[in-house]
Design a protein around this motif. Structure first.
Motif, PDB file in Angstrom:
ATOM      1  N   VAL A   1     -12.203  24.135  20.591  1.00  0.00           N
ATOM      2  CA  VAL A   1     -11.303  25.267  20.837  1.00  0.00           C
ATOM      3  C   VAL A   1      -9.851  24.901  20.567  1.00  0.00           C
ATOM      4  CG1 VAL A   1     -12.838  26.275  22.554  1.00  0.00           C
ATOM      5  CG2 VAL A   1     -11.014  24.746  23.306  1.00  0.00           C
ATOM      6  N   ASP A   2      -9.608  23.667  20.173  1.00  0.00           N
ATOM      7  CA  ASP A   2      -8.258  23.275  19.803  1.00  0.00           C
ATOM      8  C   ASP A   2      -7.840  24.056  18.551  1.00  0.00           C
ATOM      9  OD1 ASP A   2      -5.998  21.167  20.118  1.00  0.00           O
ATOM     10  OD2 ASP A   2      -6.546  21.057  18.003  1.00  0.00           O
ATOM     11  N   ASN A   3      -6.584  24.449  18.510  1.00  0.00           N
ATOM     12  CA  ASN A   3      -6.108  25.287  17.408  1.00  0.00           C
ATOM     13  C   ASN A   3      -6.301  24.624  16.054  1.00  0.00           C
ATOM     14  OD1 ASN A   3      -5.059  27.812  16.771  1.00  0.00           O
ATOM     15  ND2 ASN A   3      -3.326  27.584  18.153  1.00  0.00           N
ATOM     16  N   SER A   4      -5.945  23.342  15.960  1.00  0.00           N
ATOM     17  CA  SER A   4      -6.084  22.636  14.682  1.00  0.00           C
ATOM     18  C   SER A   4      -7.544  22.486  14.285  1.00  0.00           C
ATOM     19  CB  SER A   4      -5.413  21.262  14.771  1.00  0.00           C
ATOM     20  OG  SER A   4      -5.960  20.493  15.827  1.00  0.00           O
TER      21      SER A   4
ATOM     22  N   ASP B   1      -4.022  13.704  29.335  1.00  0.00           N
ATOM     23  CA  ASP B   1      -5.037  13.917  30.352  1.00  0.00           C
ATOM     24  C   ASP B   1      -4.388  14.679  31.504  1.00  0.00           C
ATOM     25  OD1 ASP B   1      -7.082  13.946  32.128  1.00  0.00           O
ATOM     26  OD2 ASP B   1      -7.036  11.806  32.594  1.00  0.00           O
ATOM     27  N   PRO B   2      -4.473  16.019  31.494  1.00  0.00           N
ATOM     28  CA  PRO B   2      -3.789  16.799  32.529  1.00  0.00           C
ATOM     29  C   PRO B   2      -4.384  16.596  33.914  1.00  0.00           C
ATOM     30  CG  PRO B   2      -5.194  18.216  31.219  1.00  0.00           C
ATOM     31  CD  PRO B   2      -5.196  16.871  30.552  1.00  0.00           C
ATOM     32  N   TRP B   3      -5.587  15.995  33.996  1.00  0.00           N
ATOM     33  CA  TRP B   3      -6.203  15.796  35.309  1.00  0.00           C
ATOM     34  C   TRP B   3      -5.878  14.418  35.880  1.00  0.00           C
ATOM     35  CZ3 TRP B   3      -6.450  20.414  34.559  1.00  0.00           C
ATOM     36  CH2 TRP B   3      -7.296  21.081  33.698  1.00  0.00           C
ATOM     37  N   ALA B   4      -5.095  13.610  35.176  1.00  0.00           N
ATOM     38  CA  ALA B   4      -4.792  12.255  35.643  1.00  0.00           C
ATOM     39  C   ALA B   4      -4.178  12.307  37.042  1.00  0.00           C
ATOM     40  CB  ALA B   4      -3.829  11.564  34.681  1.00  0.00           C
ATOM     41  N   GLY B   5      -4.811  11.597  37.963  1.00  0.00           N
ATOM     42  CA  GLY B   5      -4.297  11.540  39.324  1.00  0.00           C
ATOM     43  C   GLY B   5      -4.601  12.771  40.148  1.00  0.00           C
ATOM     44  N   ARG B   6      -5.377  13.717  39.627  1.00  0.00           N
ATOM     45  CA  ARG B   6      -5.678  14.937  40.356  1.00  0.00           C
ATOM     46  C   ARG B   6      -7.166  15.030  40.635  1.00  0.00           C
ATOM     47  NH1 ARG B   6      -2.861  19.958  37.437  1.00  0.00           N
ATOM     48  NH2 ARG B   6      -3.841  20.925  39.234  1.00  0.00           N
ATOM     49  N   GLU B   7      -7.498  15.577  41.784  1.00  0.00           N
ATOM     50  CA  GLU B   7      -8.900  15.757  42.149  1.00  0.00           C
ATOM     51  C   GLU B   7      -9.385  17.175  41.884  1.00  0.00           C
ATOM     52  OE1 GLU B   7      -9.402  14.625  46.181  1.00  0.00           O
ATOM     53  OE2 GLU B   7      -9.119  12.479  45.808  1.00  0.00           O
ATOM     54  N   ARG B   8      -8.477  18.161  41.972  1.00  0.00           N
ATOM     55  CA  ARG B   8      -8.902  19.545  41.844  1.00  0.00           C
ATOM     56  C   ARG B   8      -7.918  20.342  40.997  1.00  0.00           C
ATOM     57  NH1 ARG B   8     -13.008  19.993  45.471  1.00  0.00           N
ATOM     58  NH2 ARG B   8     -13.316  22.190  44.951  1.00  0.00           N
TER      59      ARG B   8
ATOM     60  N   ASP C   1      -1.398  32.840  32.509  1.00  0.00           N
ATOM     61  CA  ASP C   1      -0.332  31.901  32.153  1.00  0.00           C
ATOM     62  C   ASP C   1      -0.891  30.523  31.824  1.00  0.00           C
ATOM     63  OD1 ASP C   1      -1.130  31.124  34.692  1.00  0.00           O
ATOM     64  OD2 ASP C   1       0.895  30.745  35.429  1.00  0.00           O
ATOM     65  N   ILE C   2      -2.213  30.427  31.664  1.00  0.00           N
ATOM     66  CA  ILE C   2      -2.830  29.150  31.284  1.00  0.00           C
ATOM     67  C   ILE C   2      -2.396  28.809  29.859  1.00  0.00           C
ATOM     68  CG2 ILE C   2      -4.995  27.934  30.838  1.00  0.00           C
ATOM     69  CD1 ILE C   2      -6.300  29.742  32.936  1.00  0.00           C
ATOM     70  N   PRO C   3      -1.773  27.650  29.625  1.00  0.00           N
ATOM     71  CA  PRO C   3      -1.291  27.318  28.282  1.00  0.00           C
ATOM     72  C   PRO C   3      -2.435  27.186  27.276  1.00  0.00           C
ATOM     73  CG  PRO C   3      -0.312  25.864  29.938  1.00  0.00           C
ATOM     74  CD  PRO C   3      -1.428  26.608  30.613  1.00  0.00           C
ATOM     75  N   ARG C   4      -2.205  27.673  26.079  1.00  0.00           N
ATOM     76  CA  ARG C   4      -3.215  27.579  25.003  1.00  0.00           C
ATOM     77  C   ARG C   4      -3.632  26.134  24.764  1.00  0.00           C
ATOM     78  NH1 ARG C   4      -6.609  26.882  21.919  1.00  0.00           N
ATOM     79  NH2 ARG C   4      -7.092  27.907  19.928  1.00  0.00           N
ATOM     80  N   SER C   5      -2.679  25.212  24.833  1.00  0.00           N
ATOM     81  CA  SER C   5      -2.970  23.807  24.541  1.00  0.00           C
ATOM     82  C   SER C   5      -3.835  23.154  25.606  1.00  0.00           C
ATOM     83  CB  SER C   5      -1.653  23.030  24.397  1.00  0.00           C
ATOM     84  OG  SER C   5      -0.828  23.231  25.538  1.00  0.00           O
ATOM     85  N   LEU C   6      -4.024  23.811  26.743  1.00  0.00           N
ATOM     86  CA  LEU C   6      -4.809  23.223  27.828  1.00  0.00           C
ATOM     87  C   LEU C   6      -6.291  23.580  27.739  1.00  0.00           C
ATOM     88  CD1 LEU C   6      -4.057  21.456  30.324  1.00  0.00           C
ATOM     89  CD2 LEU C   6      -4.119  23.556  31.677  1.00  0.00           C
ATOM     90  N   LEU C   7      -6.646  24.478  26.833  1.00  0.00           N
ATOM     91  CA  LEU C   7      -8.026  24.948  26.768  1.00  0.00           C
ATOM     92  C   LEU C   7      -9.012  23.834  26.426  1.00  0.00           C
ATOM     93  CD1 LEU C   7      -7.869  28.460  25.087  1.00  0.00           C
ATOM     94  CD2 LEU C   7      -8.001  27.859  27.494  1.00  0.00           C
ATOM     95  N   SER C   8      -8.573  22.875  25.610  1.00  0.00           N
ATOM     96  CA  SER C   8      -9.481  21.792  25.238  1.00  0.00           C
ATOM     97  C   SER C   8      -9.899  20.968  26.449  1.00  0.00           C
ATOM     98  CB  SER C   8      -8.832  20.887  24.183  1.00  0.00           C
ATOM     99  OG  SER C   8      -7.602  20.383  24.656  1.00  0.00           O
TER     100      SER C   8
ATOM    101  N   LEU D   1     -14.371  21.558  31.669  1.00  0.00           N
ATOM    102  CA  LEU D   1     -14.418  21.782  33.115  1.00  0.00           C
ATOM    103  C   LEU D   1     -15.227  23.034  33.439  1.00  0.00           C
ATOM    104  CD1 LEU D   1     -13.439  20.711  35.824  1.00  0.00           C
ATOM    105  CD2 LEU D   1     -11.378  22.102  35.565  1.00  0.00           C
ATOM    106  N   ALA D   2     -15.062  24.080  32.635  1.00  0.00           N
ATOM    107  CA  ALA D   2     -15.819  25.312  32.847  1.00  0.00           C
ATOM    108  C   ALA D   2     -17.318  25.078  32.661  1.00  0.00           C
ATOM    109  CB  ALA D   2     -15.331  26.394  31.889  1.00  0.00           C
ATOM    110  N   LEU D   3     -17.684  24.230  31.706  1.00  0.00           N
ATOM    111  CA  LEU D   3     -19.102  23.910  31.506  1.00  0.00           C
ATOM    112  C   LEU D   3     -19.660  23.151  32.703  1.00  0.00           C
ATOM    113  CD1 LEU D   3     -19.162  22.917  27.732  1.00  0.00           C
ATOM    114  CD2 LEU D   3     -19.973  25.033  28.784  1.00  0.00           C
ATOM    115  N   LYS D   4     -18.842  22.304  33.316  1.00  0.00           N
ATOM    116  CA  LYS D   4     -19.276  21.625  34.538  1.00  0.00           C
ATOM    117  C   LYS D   4     -19.530  22.627  35.653  1.00  0.00           C
ATOM    118  CE  LYS D   4     -16.984  17.113  33.988  1.00  0.00           C
ATOM    119  NZ  LYS D   4     -15.978  16.193  34.585  1.00  0.00           N
TER     120      LYS D   4
END
Length: 491
Positions: free
Chosen positions: A61-64, A159-166, A383-390, A395-398
């Protein structure tokens, strides 16, 4: 070579490029084509086996990546078309009888067109997906580079989830239409997702929550230090309930230094403060367009426990029973308050969400993709950024295969007229802990303060009005439920 033999080699060449060339004596060309094809298949197989399915879906789903797929399918379609034509030529159909030449030529033409179809379908899927995602999801938000400098895109970490649990996403159902200004968010659910397991808790907040508190120091808290309270409307209704926060903030830009469209940001912060969590993003679904999405997937099957009446003059009816509902009936099943209260409606909305989650399988999505894409573009604001979809797609599949539970802050668990804010935060924190902890949850609630329960620095809200103590009910002792629990056998 007979007509049947030539056609057989032509079909084989469509499946294995180079086969017809080898048969015709073009050994070097044939070996190069077969070798390249084998290498391509092995590379694709290697990627498939070595890459997690979620990560692969996220990368697609990445634009490129989508642009590359669109260009690649176009190139491959032309190449395969040319391959069939050249394979037909090297097999020398001129040696066949006239009838055989006509049959072989017609078949070769049809086959050349036929091999282009899969590439065209794939390219169309990628193009439609790219157009839809680019229209729904904004680019990364911009932030000023300094006084007098132009705004620059805020980078999204690798890695936008770095250091985050939820990850916490606010899911809203709005009913904006031409009959009144603004947006009233009559459906408010916060999805808190464990980024490691996909386990999700869906927190449902009632539209009629009163005396809503705002985070101290914010413009809304300064305007309403004792909670969100306005004079009654001329008709006796109220415009100071939780579902009016977005609309009120949008209608009063003077509270925010003249900045327009602050409704989404204010509501996210308000609900985050209410629950004792940080809301990352929101997605607003236009409830009047919801029916289009249900129709796009072919309807949803669920059990209507009893007849649901709707319409200005109660002229509409969703009959009781288990069956597939079309979009309009599904929407009114979720929205109608006739002969029922807000809390019953919240349960029905949860049942519809559960049905969508379980019944929108990959096969359905693929076969109805264009309709779903069109309906989605008209349905969602976020407001979810397009670049975050990848990262969000894996996560949605999980979540699709994980444990999804829900907590509804409705009576008798919570009094909407006299909310116990600390209790709400305590229940939220415990439900999140139980969702994160792989051990079985203990059926109990906590009334500890938000900082102790949520593990975050949250300023205490004013003490709620006192209500007489009463014996805890089963709902209060165990507020966490399965997403489709109590849905009358929703499928």
């Amino acid at each position: 070579m007979s007509t049947g033999g030539l056609l057989g080699w032509l079909v084989l060449a469509a499946l294995v490029p180079g086969a017809a060339h080898l048969r015709a004596g073009w050994r070097k060309t044939g070996l190069v084509l077969v070798s390249c094809y084998a290498a391509l298949l092995l590379a694709a197989l290697g990627v498939w086996l070595a890459t997690d399915l979620g990560s692969l879906a996220g990368s697609l789903v990445d634009n490129s990546a989508m642009t590359a797929i669109i260009a690649g399918t176009a190139v491959l379609a032309v190449a395969w078309f040319a391959l069939i034509v050249h394979s037909f030529v090297v097999l020398r159909p001129g040696r066949l009888p006239q009838g055989g030449q006509i049959l072989a030529g017609t078949t070769a033409g049809l086959l050349a067109v036929l091999v282009v179809v899969p590439f065209g379908v794939l390219g169309n899927l990628a193009w439609t997906s790219q157009e839809t995602l680019n229209e729904i999801f904004p680019e990364a938000p911009a932030e000023p580079a300094g006084p007098g400098s132009p705004a620059v895109a805020r980078p999204v970490p690798e890695d936008p989830w770095a250091g985050r649990e939820r990850v916490n996403i606010l899911l809203l159902g709005g009913d904006a239409d031409g009959h009144r200004p603004g947006v009233r968010t009559d459906s408010m659910n916060l999805a808190s997702v464990d980024v490691r397991t996909g386990n999700t808790v869906l927190f449902s907040l009632p539209r009629n929550l009163e005396d809503v508190r705002f985070r101290p120091g914010t413009p809304m808290a300064q305007r309403f230090p004792d909670g969100f309270r306005l004079p009654p409307d001329p008709g006796g209704g109220r415009s100071d309930l939780l579902n009016s926060v977005w609309e009120y903030a949008d209608a009063h830009p003077e509270l925010f230094g003249g900045r327009q469209h602050q409704g989404p940001k204010v509501l996210m912060d308000t609900i985050g403060y209410t629950l004792g969590v940080k809301v990352d993003w929101y997605a607003l679904v236009n409830m009047w367009g919801f029916a289009r999405l249900v129709d796009a997937i072919g309807g949803i099957t669920l059990t209507v426990e009893k007849d649901v009446v709707f319409g200005k003059y109660n002229e509409g009816l969703v009959k009781a029973g288990t069956r597939k509902l079309k979009g309009a009936d599904a929407m009114w099943y979720a929205r109608s308050r006739t002969n029922s209260d807000d809390y019953t409606r919240m349960r029905r909305q949860r049942c519809v969400l559960g049905a969508l989650l379980t019944q929108a399988d990959p096969a359905t999505v693929l076969t109805r993709f264009n309709k779903i894409a069109l309906a989605t573009k008209e349905l969602i604001k976020t407001d979810i950024p397009r670049s975050l979809l990848s990262d969000l797609v894996p996560l949605a599949l999980k979540v699709k295969n994980a444990k999804v539970s829900s907590v509804q802050f409705v009576p008798p668990l919570i009094s909407t007229g006299y909310p116990d804010w600390d209790k709400i935060r305590g229940i939220t924190a415990k439900a999140i802990r139980d969702s994160t902890d792989p051990r079985p949850a203990v059926a109990a609630t906590s009334s500890a303060g938000p900082a102790a329960e949520a593990g975050a620095a949250v300023t205490a809200s004013p003490t709620p009005r006192k209500t007489p103590k009463k014996k805890a009910t089963a709902a209060e002792n165990d507020p966490v439920k399965g997403l489709t629990e109590g849905c009358g056998g929703a499928l």
